[in-house]
Write a protein that holds these residues in place. Sequence first.
Motif, PDB file in Angstrom:
ATOM      1  N   ARG A 124      -8.323 -52.279 -20.989  1.00  0.00           N
ATOM      2  CA  ARG A 124      -8.173 -51.466 -22.021  1.00  0.00           C
ATOM      3  C   ARG A 124      -8.145 -50.013 -21.855  1.00  0.00           C
ATOM      4  O   ARG A 124      -7.906 -49.152 -22.590  1.00  0.00           O
ATOM      5  N   ASN A 125      -8.618 -49.713 -20.490  1.00  0.00           N
ATOM      6  CA  ASN A 125      -8.610 -48.269 -20.422  1.00  0.00           C
ATOM      7  C   ASN A 125      -7.557 -47.512 -19.286  1.00  0.00           C
ATOM      8  O   ASN A 125      -7.787 -46.389 -19.119  1.00  0.00           O
ATOM      9  N   LEU A 126      -6.572 -48.302 -19.161  1.00  0.00           N
ATOM     10  CA  LEU A 126      -5.378 -47.798 -18.440  1.00  0.00           C
ATOM     11  C   LEU A 126      -4.709 -47.034 -19.430  1.00  0.00           C
ATOM     12  O   LEU A 126      -4.727 -47.540 -20.749  1.00  0.00           O
TER      13      LEU A 126
ATOM     14  N   THR B 135      -9.467 -61.094 -22.129  1.00  0.00           N
ATOM     15  CA  THR B 135      -9.823 -59.858 -22.802  1.00  0.00           C
ATOM     16  C   THR B 135      -9.420 -58.598 -22.287  1.00  0.00           C
ATOM     17  O   THR B 135      -9.224 -58.781 -21.094  1.00  0.00           O
ATOM     18  N   TRP B 136      -9.216 -57.549 -23.017  1.00  0.00           N
ATOM     19  CA  TRP B 136      -8.929 -56.387 -22.444  1.00  0.00           C
ATOM     20  C   TRP B 136     -10.107 -55.733 -21.472  1.00  0.00           C
ATOM     21  O   TRP B 136      -9.969 -54.696 -20.862  1.00  0.00           O
TER      22      TRP B 136
ATOM     23  N   ALA C 189      -9.174 -48.536 -27.939  1.00  0.00           N
ATOM     24  CA  ALA C 189      -8.359 -48.928 -26.943  1.00  0.00           C
ATOM     25  C   ALA C 189      -8.511 -50.539 -26.653  1.00  0.00           C
ATOM     26  O   ALA C 189      -9.648 -51.220 -26.882  1.00  0.00           O
ATOM     27  N   PRO C 190      -7.328 -51.091 -26.509  1.00  0.00           N
ATOM     28  CA  PRO C 190      -5.982 -50.627 -26.327  1.00  0.00           C
ATOM     29  C   PRO C 190      -5.448 -50.285 -27.683  1.00  0.00           C
ATOM     30  O   PRO C 190      -5.574 -50.990 -28.533  1.00  0.00           O
TER      31      PRO C 190
ATOM     32  N   ILE D 201      -4.861 -41.166 -24.392  1.00  0.00           N
ATOM     33  CA  ILE D 201      -3.765 -41.949 -24.570  1.00  0.00           C
ATOM     34  C   ILE D 201      -4.181 -43.466 -23.974  1.00  0.00           C
ATOM     35  O   ILE D 201      -4.999 -43.552 -23.249  1.00  0.00           O
ATOM     36  N   SER D 202      -3.500 -44.437 -24.557  1.00  0.00           N
ATOM     37  CA  SER D 202      -3.697 -45.800 -24.084  1.00  0.00           C
ATOM     38  C   SER D 202      -2.167 -46.305 -23.735  1.00  0.00           C
ATOM     39  O   SER D 202      -1.842 -46.572 -22.672  1.00  0.00           O
TER      40      SER D 202
END
Length: 393
Positions: free
Chosen positions: A129-131, A257-258, A320-321, A366-367
């Motif tokens: 989710r944090n990429l 999950t993310w 996010a995401p 940004i995501s």
Amino acid sequence: MTGEARAWLTVSALASTSPEGQTTQRQMEMNWEVVDVMEGDWIGIFDKDPSGDWSNPVDQRTPRESFGYFITNATLPHLPVSTEQMEGACLGWWVAYVRDDTPIAIDCFKVHPRWMSALKEQIGAVSLRNLVWPGVHDAGTYTPYSQLADNSLMKYAITQDESIYNQLVYGNRYIDLRAGYFSGDPDEPYWVVHGLTVWRPFREVLQQLLEFVQSTGEVVIAEVSGFTFFETSEHHTGCIELITEVVEEVMAARDLTWDATLADLLQTPASLIVIYDHHEADSHPLFWPEISSKWANAQSISQLEEYMYNVFEVDGPPAAPWKLNGQLTPLAEDVITDDLGSLRIMADEVNRNVTQWLQTRWWDQISIISCDFVLSANYVEVAMEVNLRRIAK
């Protein structure tokens, strides 16, 4: 920007055919960013590595501002890129920013088939989710430019000119797919669509995803939406069955999950995240739920910038995401009047600007980012840079 200068190459989205029938397309663009432009500075494009000899550029220009670009006469053919190429391999064109007869920035146009794996040691512990994920809008609507495809309908329908496999080899990791159902073809009822234009069997793009993920083990997000002419739950069931038939062996389980890390997925052969934007897939263990999306529905770069400013600095982005559609969108009347020229012209207007905004203004928020004609943006290398910058923050 780190250091006193950066230079990089992109491929112009513009394409045209002269009255004499001569086609111009895929021209290389020299881009640069410097702290200050000095007297005597120049930028050039080369057909060999200029590290040892920068005296023979194919094209040479004089920059006047600290940030800018030039479209050159050099072109990039449709190359047979592949996952067999090394990560970061150069494709025959280099750029150098020269000051006092010495290059202060050199780069080349590259493929990035394994950039996630190459950066695993640095960013492997980052959650999905944090990429930052570089991506492709309407990824299945691709075809090389030709005069035949430059009519009033097609020039507002074609969004890419590289296959999905190639898009992934160039480094994109989010693939936007629009599905349509056509009962007239019982053997192949599911097709890639863009609006009412029909492109290729959906099975074909799934096979390209499978080939790439099997070859590289990279993590890829494929989002399926649109569902043109899907009128019953059975139509969705059939599409879900087709997806699992082709790519089930590489599909990541939804219950990861993310919050799973990049390393978690890189160490398993099941690294394809398939998002299906309809409730019919809600209970399926291999289909991930729909994510938030921000779409400006803008017809000018000023409208797009205002929208993005509001997303990032007024309202704040979603959790996010989430995906940002970084392209302009023609309205029906724009297609009729042809006021905007084509999706290629629209991409040329915005891609380099959105790339800069994401790199300098909103890099920490940004995501997933996507655009049309992805080789004219520098999203992949921006994503790589920003992912590294975030962990150092």
